[in-house]
Design an enzyme around this catalytic site. Structure first.
Site, PDB file in Angstrom:
ATOM      1  N   ASN A  86       0.806  -1.222   0.000  1.00 22.27           N
ATOM      2  CA  ASN A  86       0.000   0.000   0.000  1.00 22.27           C
ATOM      3  C   ASN A  86       0.836   1.268   0.000  1.00 22.27           C
ATOM      4  O   ASN A  86       0.378   2.324  -0.448  1.00 22.27           O
ATOM      5  CB  ASN A  86      -0.926   0.017   1.218  1.00 22.27           C
ATOM      6  CG  ASN A  86      -2.163  -0.824   1.011  1.00 22.27           C
ATOM      7  OD1 ASN A  86      -2.425  -1.275  -0.098  1.00 22.27           O
ATOM      8  ND2 ASN A  86      -2.927  -1.038   2.071  1.00 22.27           N
ATOM      9  N   LYS A  98      13.216 -19.193 -32.186  1.00 21.74           N
ATOM     10  CA  LYS A  98      12.538 -18.070 -32.814  1.00 21.74           C
ATOM     11  C   LYS A  98      11.901 -18.536 -34.117  1.00 21.74           C
ATOM     12  O   LYS A  98      12.423 -19.422 -34.776  1.00 21.74           O
ATOM     13  CB  LYS A  98      13.539 -16.938 -33.084  1.00 21.74           C
ATOM     14  CG  LYS A  98      14.212 -16.384 -31.834  1.00 21.74           C
ATOM     15  CD  LYS A  98      13.242 -15.611 -30.960  1.00 21.74           C
ATOM     16  CE  LYS A  98      13.967 -14.943 -29.787  1.00 21.74           C
ATOM     17  NZ  LYS A  98      13.057 -14.163 -28.938  1.00 21.74           N
ATOM     18  N   LYS A 130       9.230 -16.455 -31.652  1.00 19.81           N
ATOM     19  CA  LYS A 130       8.771 -16.856 -30.320  1.00 19.81           C
ATOM     20  C   LYS A 130       7.383 -17.486 -30.363  1.00 19.81           C
ATOM     21  O   LYS A 130       7.052 -18.299 -29.510  1.00 19.81           O
ATOM     22  CB  LYS A 130       8.802 -15.676 -29.359  1.00 19.81           C
ATOM     23  CG  LYS A 130       7.849 -14.539 -29.676  1.00 19.81           C
ATOM     24  CD  LYS A 130       7.775 -13.533 -28.536  1.00 19.81           C
ATOM     25  CE  LYS A 130       9.111 -12.918 -28.237  1.00 19.81           C
ATOM     26  NZ  LYS A 130       9.038 -11.958 -27.110  1.00 19.81           N
ATOM     27  N   LYS A 132      15.738 -23.070 -24.595  1.00 15.39           N
ATOM     28  CA  LYS A 132      14.631 -22.686 -23.722  1.00 15.39           C
ATOM     29  C   LYS A 132      13.417 -22.325 -24.550  1.00 15.39           C
ATOM     30  O   LYS A 132      13.532 -21.745 -25.633  1.00 15.39           O
ATOM     31  CB  LYS A 132      15.006 -21.503 -22.826  1.00 15.39           C
ATOM     32  CG  LYS A 132      15.275 -20.205 -23.553  1.00 15.39           C
ATOM     33  CD  LYS A 132      15.467 -19.024 -22.580  1.00 15.39           C
ATOM     34  CE  LYS A 132      14.193 -18.469 -22.022  1.00 15.39           C
ATOM     35  NZ  LYS A 132      13.390 -17.706 -23.022  1.00 15.39           N
ATOM     36  N   ASP A 153      10.641 -19.818 -25.372  1.00 19.10           N
ATOM     37  CA  ASP A 153      10.442 -18.402 -25.113  1.00 19.10           C
ATOM     38  C   ASP A 153       9.250 -18.283 -24.174  1.00 19.10           C
ATOM     39  O   ASP A 153       8.378 -19.156 -24.127  1.00 19.10           O
ATOM     40  CB  ASP A 153      10.199 -17.633 -26.414  1.00 19.10           C
ATOM     41  CG  ASP A 153      10.806 -16.248 -26.385  1.00 19.10           C
ATOM     42  OD1 ASP A 153      11.001 -15.726 -25.270  1.00 19.10           O
ATOM     43  OD2 ASP A 153      11.079 -15.680 -27.456  1.00 19.10           O
ATOM     44  N   GLU A 154       9.216 -17.190 -23.403  1.00 17.68           N
ATOM     45  CA  GLU A 154       8.251 -17.120 -22.308  1.00 17.68           C
ATOM     46  C   GLU A 154       6.784 -17.217 -22.724  1.00 17.68           C
ATOM     47  O   GLU A 154       5.963 -17.679 -21.925  1.00 17.68           O
ATOM     48  CB  GLU A 154       8.490 -15.867 -21.457  1.00 17.68           C
ATOM     49  CG  GLU A 154       8.286 -14.529 -22.136  1.00 17.68           C
ATOM     50  CD  GLU A 154       9.516 -14.061 -22.887  1.00 17.68           C
ATOM     51  OE1 GLU A 154       9.503 -12.913 -23.338  1.00 17.68           O
ATOM     52  OE2 GLU A 154      10.481 -14.845 -23.027  1.00 17.68           O
ATOM     53  N   HIS A 186      12.082 -16.857 -15.453  1.00 14.26           N
ATOM     54  CA  HIS A 186      12.071 -15.806 -16.476  1.00 14.26           C
ATOM     55  C   HIS A 186      11.393 -14.576 -15.889  1.00 14.26           C
ATOM     56  O   HIS A 186      10.410 -14.684 -15.175  1.00 14.26           O
ATOM     57  CB  HIS A 186      11.343 -16.265 -17.738  1.00 14.26           C
ATOM     58  CG  HIS A 186      11.703 -15.446 -18.937  1.00 14.26           C
ATOM     59  ND1 HIS A 186      11.213 -14.174 -19.124  1.00 14.26           N
ATOM     60  CD2 HIS A 186      12.517 -15.698 -19.994  1.00 14.26           C
ATOM     61  CE1 HIS A 186      11.713 -13.676 -20.252  1.00 14.26           C
ATOM     62  NE2 HIS A 186      12.509 -14.580 -20.795  1.00 14.26           N
ATOM     63  N   ARG A 187      11.921 -13.397 -16.221  1.00 14.99           N
ATOM     64  CA  ARG A 187      11.452 -12.179 -15.564  1.00 14.99           C
ATOM     65  C   ARG A 187      10.666 -11.252 -16.492  1.00 14.99           C
ATOM     66  O   ARG A 187      10.574 -10.051 -16.237  1.00 14.99           O
ATOM     67  CB  ARG A 187      12.637 -11.428 -14.974  1.00 14.99           C
ATOM     68  CG  ARG A 187      13.688 -11.012 -16.002  1.00 14.99           C
ATOM     69  CD  ARG A 187      14.826 -10.251 -15.371  1.00 14.99           C
ATOM     70  NE  ARG A 187      15.711  -9.691 -16.394  1.00 14.99           N
ATOM     71  CZ  ARG A 187      16.614  -8.752 -16.160  1.00 14.99           C
ATOM     72  NH1 ARG A 187      16.777  -8.287 -14.932  1.00 14.99           N
ATOM     73  NH2 ARG A 187      17.364  -8.279 -17.135  1.00 14.99           N
ATOM     74  N   HIS A 233      17.145 -14.704 -15.386  1.00 12.23           N
ATOM     75  CA  HIS A 233      17.668 -13.782 -16.391  1.00 12.23           C
ATOM     76  C   HIS A 233      18.119 -12.494 -15.707  1.00 12.23           C
ATOM     77  O   HIS A 233      17.368 -11.882 -14.944  1.00 12.23           O
ATOM     78  CB  HIS A 233      16.600 -13.495 -17.441  1.00 12.23           C
ATOM     79  CG  HIS A 233      16.341 -14.659 -18.335  1.00 12.23           C
ATOM     80  ND1 HIS A 233      16.777 -14.722 -19.632  1.00 12.23           N
ATOM     81  CD2 HIS A 233      15.707 -15.843 -18.099  1.00 12.23           C
ATOM     82  CE1 HIS A 233      16.426 -15.878 -20.167  1.00 12.23           C
ATOM     83  NE2 HIS A 233      15.775 -16.578 -19.250  1.00 12.23           N
ATOM     84  N   SER A 271      20.668 -13.154 -21.715  1.00 15.45           N
ATOM     85  CA  SER A 271      19.952 -13.161 -22.988  1.00 15.45           C
ATOM     86  C   SER A 271      19.553 -11.739 -23.343  1.00 15.45           C
ATOM     87  O   SER A 271      19.520 -10.852 -22.495  1.00 15.45           O
ATOM     88  CB  SER A 271      18.708 -14.059 -22.904  1.00 15.45           C
ATOM     89  OG  SER A 271      17.781 -13.535 -21.977  1.00 15.45           O
TER      90      SER A 271
END
Length: 459
Positions: free
Chosen positions: A111, A166, A168, A191, A193-194, A287-288, A321, A368
């Protein structure tokens, strides 16, 4: 209402607070709105972050006051505010007494981010005392797990050569698996891709069966183990567990070659903990995606990249990452190597606090975002080592001779750095690395002036 008499104690010593071991310490950059005093706003911030509200309430007693968060340092000129949060404020699991990042976030950047007297406030760093730190899961495995699978030394095993398939989105199961197979003939690690998961045009079950077969074939053809990070992110923990179990069963004898990718920022601590606790023997790839809305240097609210990384290690991420520290396409700067050190080391310096991780396993930097073979040496020079997982999408599939050559060029750039050989010199005897210079000519012009003459390549 001025709450500074209750929630501010500038006589407190940070050294004494750390020695006492009963407080989580947080450093913020805070600016009050015009017309509001700095100390008074800081006090309101601490109150809202702990036991207070905007008025005195009749239910407050002496015990309540004993767990107040306290502002213990301010520097109005620098916009710096430090707050000590008693560890007893933070929520614990009823099943095992463990601490939780959800509670940490609720109190420290909850808050208080929307208070009317605060123009902006951003957490820059935090410190966790030893006994409280033990209540977090921490990583169950890290890059040493991958090195073992790859047959490398479990200490200083070097860069894991990886990619992101790719495009993605838009590949159907067979083209996706074929792309995996091609890269694995030269590289180590792939990996998701997200966004890749269970799209209607690429059902997860069909895709994973084909990818598991591609891994087996690549291993048979190269004689070298291969690795995959599969996305199991979902809103429902039961869905995550179902995906994880299916993937491990599908890969069978190669289950130990699989990591699980979790979109930890968008799916949150619950998703990360679901993976950490249900699959403790599997590398947890955090992954962020989306973090920049909060952590960007342009944002004056929320928290920094460093804070995000520290929370990921506490949650139990095996790797996360960390960006490219200004050497790739994403926002960053060379001084962000502090972030990698905070993940890797047992004792690490933040901008405000030294954190002793008390034996908690390290978390692996995953690199990456616009990296190619040409950018790797500068990145490694800045970091000081190459014990990272490196994933290049365009840097592999953008190579003029295809994904295998792209993967080999990344591996050759790493070899050149380890051997302390100039990259252009190494390219003279390594065709794939030479091809990377031709494929990424704008990078080559900027980073290696004169490369065309040395490699005898026409403009």
């Amino acid at each position: 209402m001025d709450q500074s008499k209750r929630y501010v104690n500038l006589a407190l010593s940070e050294a004494d607070l750390i020695k006492g071991g009963r407080h989580v310490l947080c450093a913020y950059r805070m600016r009050p709105r015009p017309g509001h005093g700095y100390v008074e706003t800081a006090a309101h911030f601490a109150a809202e972050s702990s036991t207070g509200t905007n008025v005195e309430v009749c239910t407050t007693d002496d015990f309540t006051r004993g767990v107040d968060a306290l502002v213990y340092e301010v520097d109005e000129a620098e916009g710096l505010m430090k707050i000590a949060y008693p560890v007893d404020l933070f929520d614990r699991n009823i099943i095992d007494g463990k601490a939780m990042i959800a509670s940490f976030l609720t109190l420290t950047v909850g808050n208080n981010q929307g208070m009317s007297d605060v123009e902006n406030a951003k957490m820059e760093d935090f410190y966790v005392p030893p006994e409280f730190l033990k209540l977090f899961d921490g990583p169950a495995c890290n890059i040493s797990h991958m090195w073992k699978v790859l047959g490398r030394p479990e200490v200083n095993g070097g860069m894991v050569v990886g990619t992101i398939i790719k495009p993605k989105l838009g590949l159907r199961p067979k083209p996706f698996a074929d792309a995996c197979h091609q890269f694995w003939l030269g590289g180590d690690f792939i990996k998701n891709d997200e966004p890749q998961g269970n799209q209607v045009f690429a059902p997860l079950k069909e895709t994973m069966r084909l990818v598991a077969d591609a891994m087996r074939r690549a291993q048979d053809e190269t004689g070298v183990p291969k690795l995959l990070s599969a996305n199991i992110t979902a809103d429902d923990p039961a869905e995550m567990i179902a995906r994880g179990n299916f993937i491990l069963e599908t890969f069978g004898e190669n289950a130990s070659h699989v990591a699980f990718l979790v979109d930890g920022f968008v799916a949150g601590p619950t998703a990360v903990t679901t993976c950490r606790r249900n699959f403790p023997d599997t590398f947890l790839h955090y992954h962020r995606a989306g973090h920049g809305a909060i952590t960007s240097r342009q944002s004056k609210r929320g928290y920094t990249v460093l804070v995000h990384m520290k929370m990921a290690r506490l949650l139990g991420a095996s790797g996360i990452h960390t960006g490219t520290m200004g050497y790739g396409k994403m926002e960053g700067a060379p001084d962000e190597k502090m972030v990698a050190y905070m993940l890797e080391r047992q004792i690490a310096e933040g901008p405000y606090y030294r954190q002793d991780w008390g034996g908690m396993a390290s978390c692996t930097p995953i690199i990456s975002g616009g990296m190619s073979a040409l950018r790797l040496p500068g990145f490694f020079d800045n970091l000081g080592h190459s014990n990272v997982i490196q994933t290049s999408g365009g840097g592999a599939f953008g190579h003029k001779d295809g994904a295998i050559a792209g993967a080999l060029s990344l591996r050759q750039a790493h070899e050149a750095w380890l051997k302390k050989i100039d990259l252009v010199d190494y390219a003279q005897t390594h065709a794939e690395l030479r091809g990377a210079f031709e494929s990424f000519a704008s990078d080559a012009d900027r980073l290696y002036p004169g490369w065309r003459d040395r490699l005898r390549i026409a403009a």
